[in-house]
Design a protein around this motif. Structure first.
Motif: not given
Length: 66
Positions: A20-26, A28-29, A47
């Protein structure tokens, strides 16, 4: 993060695959954590599937030429 990660070295690209798509900030982390532990390793994200792979541009094995 993962228990079955292929051997990686500086210059490799670690390909992280998420169903599934992940949040950009996740993302980056995660990339920051990987590069902190594995200097010189790049991170790519795919993805739609799940798993982990390593891309090695200088790999000359028969499997790499497929």
């Amino acid at each position: 993060m993962c228990s079955n990660v292929p051997m990686v070295r500086a210059g490799d690209t670690l390909v992280l695959c998420f169903e599934k798509p992940q949040r950009d900030d996740d993302l980056k982390r995660i990339a920051d954590e990987v590069t902190a532990v594995l200097p010189g390793v790049k991170v790519a994200v795919v993805e739609g599937v799940s798993g982990v792979a390593v891309y090695r541009a200088d790999d000359q094995t028969p499997d790499a030429k497929m």
